[in-house]
Design a protein around this motif. Structure first.
Motif, short mmCIF file in Angstrom:
data_model
loop_
_atom_site.label_atom_id
_atom_site.label_comp_id
_atom_site.label_asym_id
_atom_site.label_seq_id
_atom_site.Cartn_x
_atom_site.Cartn_y
_atom_site.Cartn_z
N GLU A 1 63.87 26.47 50.04
CA GLU A 1 64.68 27.60 49.72
C GLU A 1 64.06 28.28 48.62
O GLU A 1 64.17 29.61 48.54
CB GLU A 1 66.03 27.07 49.27
CG GLU A 1 67.25 27.97 48.85
CD GLU A 1 68.47 27.35 48.18
OE1 GLU A 1 68.91 26.24 48.87
OE2 GLU A 1 69.16 28.11 47.74
N MET A 2 63.66 27.67 47.61
CA MET A 2 63.29 28.50 46.17
C MET A 2 61.95 29.32 46.50
O MET A 2 61.61 30.27 46.10
CB MET A 2 63.12 27.60 45.18
CG MET A 2 64.20 26.88 44.76
SD MET A 2 65.69 27.90 43.99
CE MET A 2 65.03 28.32 42.50
N GLU B 1 72.78 20.60 51.17
CA GLU B 1 73.35 21.90 51.91
C GLU B 1 72.73 22.91 51.41
O GLU B 1 72.83 23.30 50.58
CB GLU B 1 74.94 21.56 51.62
CG GLU B 1 75.49 20.46 52.06
CD GLU B 1 77.11 20.54 51.62
OE1 GLU B 1 77.61 21.73 51.36
OE2 GLU B 1 77.69 19.51 51.25
N LEU B 2 71.92 23.71 52.68
CA LEU B 2 71.38 24.87 52.29
C LEU B 2 72.36 25.97 52.46
O LEU B 2 73.54 25.91 53.35
CB LEU B 2 70.06 24.95 53.30
CG LEU B 2 69.06 24.00 52.82
CD1 LEU B 2 67.98 24.13 54.07
CD2 LEU B 2 68.52 24.46 51.56
N ASP B 3 72.12 27.10 51.84
CA ASP B 3 72.94 28.20 52.08
C ASP B 3 72.97 28.91 53.13
O ASP B 3 73.56 29.77 53.49
CB ASP B 3 73.07 29.11 50.84
CG ASP B 3 71.73 29.78 50.33
OD1 ASP B 3 70.75 28.95 51.02
OD2 ASP B 3 71.56 30.83 49.93
N ASP C 1 66.36 15.87 49.18
CA ASP C 1 67.28 17.30 48.68
C ASP C 1 65.98 18.25 47.99
O ASP C 1 65.98 19.42 47.96
CB ASP C 1 67.98 16.69 47.41
CG ASP C 1 69.08 15.96 47.89
OD1 ASP C 1 69.47 16.18 49.19
OD2 ASP C 1 69.50 15.14 46.97
N ALA D 1 65.02 22.03 48.77
CA ALA D 1 65.16 22.78 47.51
C ALA D 1 63.65 23.70 47.48
O ALA D 1 63.76 24.96 47.06
CB ALA D 1 65.33 22.11 46.19
N GLY E 1 75.85 18.58 48.04
CA GLY E 1 74.96 19.00 47.07
C GLY E 1 73.54 19.63 47.42
O GLY E 1 73.70 20.40 48.31
N LEU E 2 72.62 19.38 46.84
CA LEU E 2 71.47 19.96 47.10
C LEU E 2 70.95 20.05 48.61
O LEU E 2 70.17 20.99 49.01
CB LEU E 2 70.07 19.12 46.51
CG LEU E 2 70.12 19.34 44.85
CD1 LEU E 2 68.95 18.41 44.28
CD2 LEU E 2 69.88 20.79 44.39
N LYS F 1 63.02 32.50 48.49
CA LYS F 1 63.64 33.25 47.54
C LYS F 1 62.64 33.90 46.59
O LYS F 1 63.07 35.02 45.70
CB LYS F 1 64.82 32.48 46.70
CG LYS F 1 65.91 32.13 47.80
CD LYS F 1 66.99 31.61 47.00
CE LYS F 1 68.26 31.57 48.00
NZ LYS F 1 69.30 30.80 47.36
N GLN F 2 61.56 33.66 46.67
CA GLN F 2 60.43 34.11 45.65
C GLN F 2 60.19 35.75 45.92
O GLN F 2 60.24 36.21 47.14
CB GLN F 2 59.00 33.33 45.83
CG GLN F 2 58.13 33.78 44.88
CD GLN F 2 58.17 33.10 43.86
OE1 GLN F 2 59.27 32.47 43.24
NE2 GLN F 2 57.21 33.30 42.54
N PRO F 3 60.27 36.32 44.68
CA PRO F 3 60.13 38.02 45.12
C PRO F 3 58.81 38.13 45.60
O PRO F 3 57.99 37.48 45.09
CB PRO F 3 60.51 38.47 43.61
CG PRO F 3 60.79 37.59 42.85
CD PRO F 3 60.57 36.09 43.72
N VAL G 1 55.71 30.27 40.22
CA VAL G 1 55.87 29.55 41.63
C VAL G 1 56.99 28.47 41.33
O VAL G 1 57.31 27.81 40.30
CB VAL G 1 54.68 28.79 41.97
CG1 VAL G 1 54.91 27.82 43.22
CG2 VAL G 1 53.62 29.77 42.36
N PRO G 2 57.95 28.23 42.36
CA PRO G 2 59.16 27.29 42.17
C PRO G 2 58.55 26.02 41.88
O PRO G 2 57.48 25.42 42.90
CB PRO G 2 59.85 27.25 43.12
CG PRO G 2 59.52 28.72 43.89
CD PRO G 2 58.11 28.99 43.58
N ILE G 3 58.92 25.32 40.79
CA ILE G 3 58.74 23.78 40.52
C ILE G 3 59.97 22.98 40.82
O ILE G 3 60.81 23.27 39.92
CB ILE G 3 58.09 23.73 38.79
CG1 ILE G 3 57.01 24.74 38.87
CG2 ILE G 3 57.83 22.34 38.87
CD1 ILE G 3 55.82 24.48 39.71
#
Lengths: 165, 165, 165, 165, 165
Positions: free
Chosen positions: B158-159, B8-10, B151, B155, B5-6, B162-164, B119-121
């Motif tokens: 990771e998020m 495991e990072l890609d 997790d 997350a 699940g969460l 990935k922020q532009p 911003v990722p929440i």
């Protein structure tokens, strides 16, 4: 006073410079009165002055969200802006589905108002299955639960104090 | 560490340049503390420095969404903006309908805040029927489940990565 | 007249300068007519003149929210703006899930319209399991309940009076 | 291939000029992989080139809506904008209420993203009671159901083709 | 023709100057076709010309809200703007929770589209527990119910006629 939960503050807050609005619905008056009183007592214990506690009412809980906005705007227009609002209502399940739709729309509208008004809006609405549950949460049943209005008063002072300048 | 699940990072993320905020409610303190600790451990394992992990609290879960916005804005004003926020709360079903309305409005407000704050929440709120379920998800029951805070820490890194720009 | 609740006003309001719109769905006509009549009677008792009570209709309750906005805009364009709107509908549970989705979306859209139109929108929608429940709330069952339209009329005058200038 | 429903297109679409993004959660990997594969196969069958199928992931389904926006923005910044996004997730009912709140908030946020991003966002999320239901909808149970990813690939090409210029 | 409800108009409307869009999902084709036909017949009976009834489709009901916006914008771009849209879909409860999440998000998105597009959007979606319920509401079961498409056609003409200039 609350044994655990909202009532325990993370630090000492000084409410002496804050102006807090309480806006309550008028259904289930005895329970509402106790909750408003609990909130007022806690606000005072945290230093909010009598003159800075402003109390208003609306007919029912559906009016709380827009009534809170009207309240904020009227106080703003008077030059006495509020640092937080505590909308207080008591909703009890009846035989139709009125309870469900009102609870849901009011909770979400109060949540959203935080963001739209940029002022902390505390969730002072009881969503109970029985009247007795509401009485217990207003501290009206000896030895059962504390008055949740106290938690809301504390939350209002804390959230107002955390407001970015 | 999470088995699936969460957790495991890609890919391998480098958190060493990120500043991550954790904001937690104060109800159910033992469970909350464990979840916050799980998140912190994972953030550190991914390279986030101690100085870049900022921890705040609010009274209850209803305050998490607006408290997250206040938190973002205060950090911004200080010149120490956050790259992601992990709001952490533990909600447990009680006898009234409070649980249902709070869970629903908080989940949706946190979802929306991603888009409004840009911003990722991360969704660090447990919505449990029993206290035991919450303890298990905080890694407090030996041999049952892993600490979900881990997790959420993963997350967040990771998020935020990935922020532009 | 209402024994408790919405019907009890917190002060004497003077409706003589207010223009109030009523917009009703046309399903369940007998019940709707009674509710509209209850609202009109209460508006008049609070001083709203006949000329200032404007009544419109839409096909069903789903049309109430957007129909209310159209109504507000048409009155505005005529130079006869409304100070509050009372959308009235009667929804009764059927065998499909139509009732649930309509009730939920209509309640939230009316709530939101308060904020978007900046005019008080009263919640005049009955969400009943049986037709008898709706009749009782329209004052059509002798000795059972009062006509809820009266509460809505009172709420409209109060909320319009509290509107910030 | 689908016997009825989404899989039947209303006309022949030419995907050869379209760039389609797939963003998937990483829970329930085997099922997710099958769904992604189904979508890719259908996209190719409709003429989308390998180079124009861009695949990304996020930790869990809660991250799909904001992750989709990040994805759109990163592709835009690269000069390789997406004509549609297919967010893919598999949610399965567990013992807490996590499933309900995640499903609801994710569905609504993906719906809303269509309007905010002005790009078609296809609903590639399975909301199942059992894992077997999800496997069946990913075409993993011989002779039961088709792979729903195929429908989503077709819907992405159709909706992207219908985009106003 | 409807015996009561939406089918009874409050006045005679003249649809001869109106352009009405119908956009339908393609699942449950036989039922959809009957509903579209019912709407078209009623539109014509109210004076809408054949040339002014524009029919489009989308794959499934989730695509109806954004598909309606695309449809409005394409017609606008062609210089043939629509005065109202009737999105038509048939959703039937299955074994997963797909039905619930789709019904809820689609209903709310169609409601919201009224306000965002400033054009009446009629709710032409059946949310049924069984296929038979849907057939009955499409007028396909002799002697049971009328075709609800007729009501939607009438509502479209009425709501379009009430649009503020």
């Amino acid at each position: 006073m609350a044994v655990k939960g909202l009532g325990e503050l993370d630090q000492n807050y000084d409410g002496s410079k804050l102006r807090i609005g309480i806006i309550h619905a008028r259904w289930n008056k005895k329970i509402i009165d106790a909750l408003v009183d609990g909130a007022v007592q806690r606000l005072k214990a945290l230093g909010v002055t009598d003159a800075n506690i402003v109390i208003e009412s609306v007919p029912g809980s559906f009016e709380l969200p827009y009534g809170s906005l009207q309240f904020l705007q009227r106080q703003q227009a008077k030059g006495e802006p509020l640092d937080a609002v505590i909308p207080i209502g008591v909703l009890i399940k009846g035989s139709t589905m009125h309870f469900e739709y009102i609870c849901d729309s009011v909770t979400k509208a109060l949540m959203r108002l935080n963001f739209d008004a940029k002022v902390p809006i505390i969730f002072g609405v009881l969503t109970c299955i029985t009247e007795e549950q509401a009485e217990a949460r207003a501290g009206l049943i000896q030895g059962k639960m504390h008055n949740h209005g106290e938690d809301w008063g504390a939350a209002a002072v804390e959230m107002a104090s955390k407001q970015p300048k």
